[in-house]
Scaffold this motif. Structure first.
Motif, PDB file in Angstrom:
ATOM      1  N   GLY A   1      21.934  38.175  43.503  1.00 18.53           N
ATOM      2  CA  GLY A   1      22.181  36.866  44.092  1.00 18.53           C
ATOM      3  C   GLY A   1      22.452  35.864  42.999  1.00 18.53           C
ATOM      4  N   VAL A   2      23.613  35.234  43.046  1.00 22.70           N
ATOM      5  CA  VAL A   2      24.027  34.334  41.967  1.00 22.70           C
ATOM      6  C   VAL A   2      23.885  32.886  42.415  1.00 22.70           C
ATOM      7  CG1 VAL A   2      26.463  34.459  42.643  1.00 22.70           C
ATOM      8  CG2 VAL A   2      25.868  33.846  40.288  1.00 22.70           C
ATOM      9  N   ASP A   3      23.498  32.017  41.487  1.00 21.90           N
ATOM     10  CA  ASP A   3      23.253  30.625  41.817  1.00 21.90           C
ATOM     11  C   ASP A   3      24.525  29.798  41.739  1.00 21.90           C
ATOM     12  OD1 ASP A   3      21.446  28.656  42.669  1.00 21.90           O
ATOM     13  OD2 ASP A   3      21.292  27.843  40.656  1.00 21.90           O
ATOM     14  N   GLU A   4      24.420  28.541  42.132  1.00 22.18           N
ATOM     15  CA  GLU A   4      25.565  27.643  42.162  1.00 22.18           C
ATOM     16  C   GLU A   4      26.074  27.304  40.763  1.00 22.18           C
ATOM     17  OE1 GLU A   4      24.514  25.416  46.384  1.00 22.18           O
ATOM     18  OE2 GLU A   4      24.378  24.275  44.511  1.00 22.18           O
ATOM     19  N   ASN A   5      27.398  27.048  40.667  1.00 26.77           N
ATOM     20  CA  ASN A   5      28.062  26.692  39.412  1.00 26.77           C
ATOM     21  C   ASN A   5      27.842  27.755  38.340  1.00 26.77           C
ATOM     22  OD1 ASN A   5      29.806  24.932  38.088  1.00 26.77           O
ATOM     23  ND2 ASN A   5      28.166  23.703  37.217  1.00 26.77           N
ATOM     24  N   THR A   6      27.648  28.978  38.794  1.00 27.33           N
ATOM     25  CA  THR A   6      27.341  30.123  37.934  1.00 27.33           C
ATOM     26  C   THR A   6      28.122  31.319  38.461  1.00 27.33           C
ATOM     27  OG1 THR A   6      25.101  29.258  37.621  1.00 27.33           O
ATOM     28  CG2 THR A   6      25.461  31.561  37.034  1.00 27.33           C
ATOM     29  N   ALA A   7      28.420  32.263  37.585  1.00 28.56           N
ATOM     30  CA  ALA A   7      29.129  33.466  38.019  1.00 28.56           C
ATOM     31  C   ALA A   7      28.571  34.684  37.303  1.00 28.56           C
ATOM     32  CB  ALA A   7      30.627  33.338  37.755  1.00 28.56           C
ATOM     33  N   MET A   8      28.768  35.822  37.932  1.00 24.13           N
ATOM     34  CA  MET A   8      28.473  37.086  37.266  1.00 24.13           C
ATOM     35  C   MET A   8      29.759  37.896  37.226  1.00 24.13           C
ATOM     36  SD  MET A   8      25.958  38.687  40.158  1.00 24.13           S
ATOM     37  CE  MET A   8      26.436  38.773  41.907  1.00 24.13           C
ATOM     38  N   VAL A   9      30.037  38.450  36.053  1.00 24.02           N
ATOM     39  CA  VAL A   9      31.207  39.295  35.859  1.00 24.02           C
ATOM     40  C   VAL A   9      30.732  40.737  35.857  1.00 24.02           C
ATOM     41  CG1 VAL A   9      33.084  39.916  34.303  1.00 24.02           C
ATOM     42  CG2 VAL A   9      32.388  37.519  34.535  1.00 24.02           C
ATOM     43  N   ILE A  10      31.361  41.570  36.683  1.00 23.06           N
ATOM     44  CA  ILE A  10      31.016  42.985  36.758  1.00 23.06           C
ATOM     45  C   ILE A  10      32.253  43.783  36.378  1.00 23.06           C
ATOM     46  CG2 ILE A  10      30.123  44.853  38.191  1.00 23.06           C
ATOM     47  CD1 ILE A  10      28.864  42.777  39.997  1.00 23.06           C
ATOM     48  N   ASN A  11      32.156  44.565  35.301  1.00 21.07           N
ATOM     49  CA  ASN A  11      33.324  45.316  34.842  1.00 21.07           C
ATOM     50  C   ASN A  11      33.334  46.731  35.406  1.00 21.07           C
ATOM     51  OD1 ASN A  11      31.550  46.907  33.292  1.00 21.07           O
ATOM     52  ND2 ASN A  11      31.946  45.761  31.400  1.00 21.07           N
ATOM     53  N   GLY A  12      34.323  47.509  35.023  1.00 19.94           N
ATOM     54  CA  GLY A  12      34.489  48.858  35.552  1.00 19.94           C
ATOM     55  C   GLY A  12      33.383  49.801  35.158  1.00 19.94           C
ATOM     56  N   GLN A  13      32.624  49.473  34.124  1.00 17.47           N
ATOM     57  CA  GLN A  13      31.481  50.304  33.710  1.00 17.47           C
ATOM     58  C   GLN A  13      30.192  49.863  34.390  1.00 17.47           C
ATOM     59  OE1 GLN A  13      33.789  49.032  31.198  1.00 17.47           O
ATOM     60  NE2 GLN A  13      34.781  50.960  31.793  1.00 17.47           N
ATOM     61  N   ARG A  14      30.308  48.948  35.348  1.00 15.05           N
ATOM     62  CA  ARG A  14      29.182  48.441  36.136  1.00 15.05           C
ATOM     63  C   ARG A  14      28.226  47.609  35.295  1.00 15.05           C
ATOM     64  NH1 ARG A  14      29.566  48.427  41.351  1.00 15.05           N
ATOM     65  NH2 ARG A  14      27.609  49.420  41.926  1.00 15.05           N
ATOM     66  N   GLU A  15      28.755  46.964  34.260  1.00 11.26           N
ATOM     67  CA  GLU A  15      27.964  46.050  33.445  1.00 11.26           C
ATOM     68  C   GLU A  15      28.105  44.639  33.997  1.00 11.26           C
ATOM     69  OE1 GLU A  15      28.400  48.318  29.129  1.00 11.26           O
ATOM     70  OE2 GLU A  15      29.878  46.814  29.742  1.00 11.26           O
ATOM     71  N   VAL A  16      26.979  43.970  34.181  1.00 10.08           N
ATOM     72  CA  VAL A  16      26.949  42.615  34.712  1.00 10.08           C
ATOM     73  C   VAL A  16      26.703  41.638  33.563  1.00 10.08           C
ATOM     74  CG1 VAL A  16      25.813  41.040  36.329  1.00 10.08           C
ATOM     75  CG2 VAL A  16      25.986  43.481  36.883  1.00 10.08           C
ATOM     76  N   GLU A  17      27.509  40.579  33.502  1.00  6.88           N
ATOM     77  CA  GLU A  17      27.295  39.508  32.532  1.00  6.88           C
ATOM     78  C   GLU A  17      27.214  38.188  33.285  1.00  6.88           C
ATOM     79  OE1 GLU A  17      29.373  37.307  28.659  1.00  6.88           O
ATOM     80  OE2 GLU A  17      30.511  38.759  29.845  1.00  6.88           O
ATOM     81  N   ILE A  18      26.219  37.372  32.959  1.00  9.56           N
ATOM     82  CA  ILE A  18      26.024  36.086  33.622  1.00  9.56           C
ATOM     83  C   ILE A  18      26.676  34.987  32.793  1.00  9.56           C
ATOM     84  CG2 ILE A  18      24.346  34.513  34.628  1.00  9.56           C
ATOM     85  CD1 ILE A  18      24.315  37.357  35.807  1.00  9.56           C
ATOM     86  N   ILE A  19      27.504  34.158  33.460  1.00 10.00           N
ATOM     87  CA  ILE A  19      28.167  33.044  32.771  1.00 10.00           C
ATOM     88  C   ILE A  19      28.041  31.785  33.625  1.00 10.00           C
ATOM     89  CG2 ILE A  19      29.817  34.539  31.573  1.00 10.00           C
ATOM     90  CD1 ILE A  19      31.926  33.719  33.602  1.00 10.00           C
ATOM     91  N   GLY A  20      28.185  30.636  32.981  1.00  9.51           N
ATOM     92  CA  GLY A  20      28.159  29.392  33.725  1.00  9.51           C
ATOM     93  C   GLY A  20      26.897  28.585  33.510  1.00  9.51           C
TER      94      GLY A  20
END
Length: 406
Positions: free
Chosen positions: A237-256
């Motif tokens: 669950g991602v918060d407002e004004n924030t994003a999570m990037v999920i790549n093809g290797q299923r790695e999640v990175e939080i930005i924002g």
């Protein structure tokens, strides 16, 4: 609503779920990326929009804007396209939306010329609004994909980015909230296919549940009944004004701006003798901006400012009780998690209750967080920010009392 109509809606929803799952199972893993924003993304959020343009191919990348969820698709689509252009993208609006005036969305969704434009883009961005309008516009009644939706999948399969905010985030998983009650209402009334829950578009796969506006609206709690209902073990669950990037290797990175909550129900249990919602041994983690998490290996990588910031549980600096009378309030769950991970106390209690006058005003819920030997915290060296991993969460119903002088 009659029982017949409910039965028909459930049957239709079941057909769509089967169609979505069959389509996903038949395809090779996508080579692209997902950028899933929690809503209320500001136009000056440089990190999120620059990342989107980068993943779409860099400066000059073509990005298709999907305004399908918006109440005013023309305005929302044009505003978002203008924002993306300021960040260097060649953004264009795809006019496929139920509420778009003077358009037949069913015809437009299967327009091969529109599909070709989308297919040639490096990325696709779903604006916010009502997620039910996205699936209504892009999915045939039998659950099969329209030409435009297939083109979106083609972008993702070959290595492009699929992005969305708010409603555009909700459709990322195979199950999404649809006609959702309040957060407390989902706990007290339960969730059902074809009503509170409906099929999403499934870009993130069938194993992870996605929700948005998490910390701002206390929606972490409504993830629990949905995940239990549909047998999800992991939820993001991602918060407002924030994003999570999920790549093809299923790695999640939080930005924002802020972060995301990870819910793990792998070892969770419920008490079947209790009629009201309950769960024990759920696990909750907070991933802060810059953090990474691998959905396959369950491995966490701290952001650069936290690499040397692992907290020592033998030397806590708080010694006070941790309690919240409104655990569903703005950021309340995060504040409680932060105060617990740095505390000599090992338990924290949060209460959720209905407003006076609610039909179930005597019903409440206790959320108990426990820091145990598997819980880990990281502190930033440059900001008052934490990452909190693997707190235990138990939820049980409470009977609330009201003032005697009513």
């Amino acid at each position: 609503m009659t029982s017949f109509v409910k039965a028909v809606r459930f049957w239709c929803a079941s057909l769509v779920v089967l169609a979505v799952q069959s389509a996903l199972a038949a395809e090779a893993p996508p080579k692209g990326n997902l950028l899933i924003a929690g809503g209320a993304v500001r136009a000056d959020n440089v990190q999120v929009f620059q990342k989107l343009v980068e993943l779409a191919g860099g400066q000059g990348a073509r990005i298709a804007v999907m305004p399908s969820a918006a109440g005013n698709p023309e305005r929302s689509g044009n505003n978002l396209a203008a924002t993306l252009k300021r960040y260097g993208a060649q953004a264009f609006v795809v006019p496929v939306a139920v509420r778009l005036k003077d358009h037949d969305y069913k015809r437009d969704a299967d327009d091969e010329a529109l599909a070709k434009q989308v297919r040639e883009a490096g990325g696709v961005y779903f604006v916010g609004g009502d997620q039910g309008l996205i699936t209504k516009a892009l999915v045939h009644p039998d659950g099969s994909r329209t030409a435009v939706l297939q083109a979106i999948w083609d972008v993702y399969q070959r290595g492009g980015v699929i992005a969305g905010t708010s409603a555009g985030a909700a459709i990322m998983s195979a199950t999404m909230y649809y006609e959702a009650d309040s957060v407390l209402g989902t706990l007290s009334g339960g969730v059902n296919d074809g009503r509170e829950l409906a099929p999403g578009l499934g870009f993130v796969g069938t194993d992870v549940f996605v929700d948005q506006h998490l910390l701002a609206r206390g929606r972490f709690a409504r993830m629990l009944p949905a995940m239990l209902k549909k047998n999800y073990k992991l939820g993001l669950g991602v918060d407002e004004n924030t994003a999570m990037v999920i790549n093809g290797q299923r790695e999640v990175e939080i930005i924002g701006y802020q972060g995301a909550l990870l819910i793990d129900l792998t070892e969770a249990k419920t008490n079947g003798d209790e009629q009201r919602f309950n769960v024990s041994n759920a696990r909750i983690s907070y991933l802060d901006r810059g953090d990474r998490y691998n959905l396959r290996t369950r491995q966490y990588t701290p952001s650069d400012d936290k690499k040397d910031g692992k907290l020592d549980p033998a030397h806590p600096y708080l010694k006070e009780p941790v309690y919240s009378a409104d655990i569903l309030g703005h950021n309340a769950i995060l504040v409680m998690m932060e105060r617990l991970i740095t505390n000599e106390r090992t338990e924290a209690i949060g209460i959720a209750s209905a407003m006076p006058g609610d039909p179930l005003e005597d019903l409440g819920f206790e959320f108990k967080l426990t820091r145990d030997a598997t819980s880990v915290g990281y502190e930033s060296a440059t900001a008052d920010a934490y990452t909190i991993l693997n707190l235990r969460m138990d939820v049980r119903p409470l009977r609330m009392t009201r003032p005697w002088y009513r």
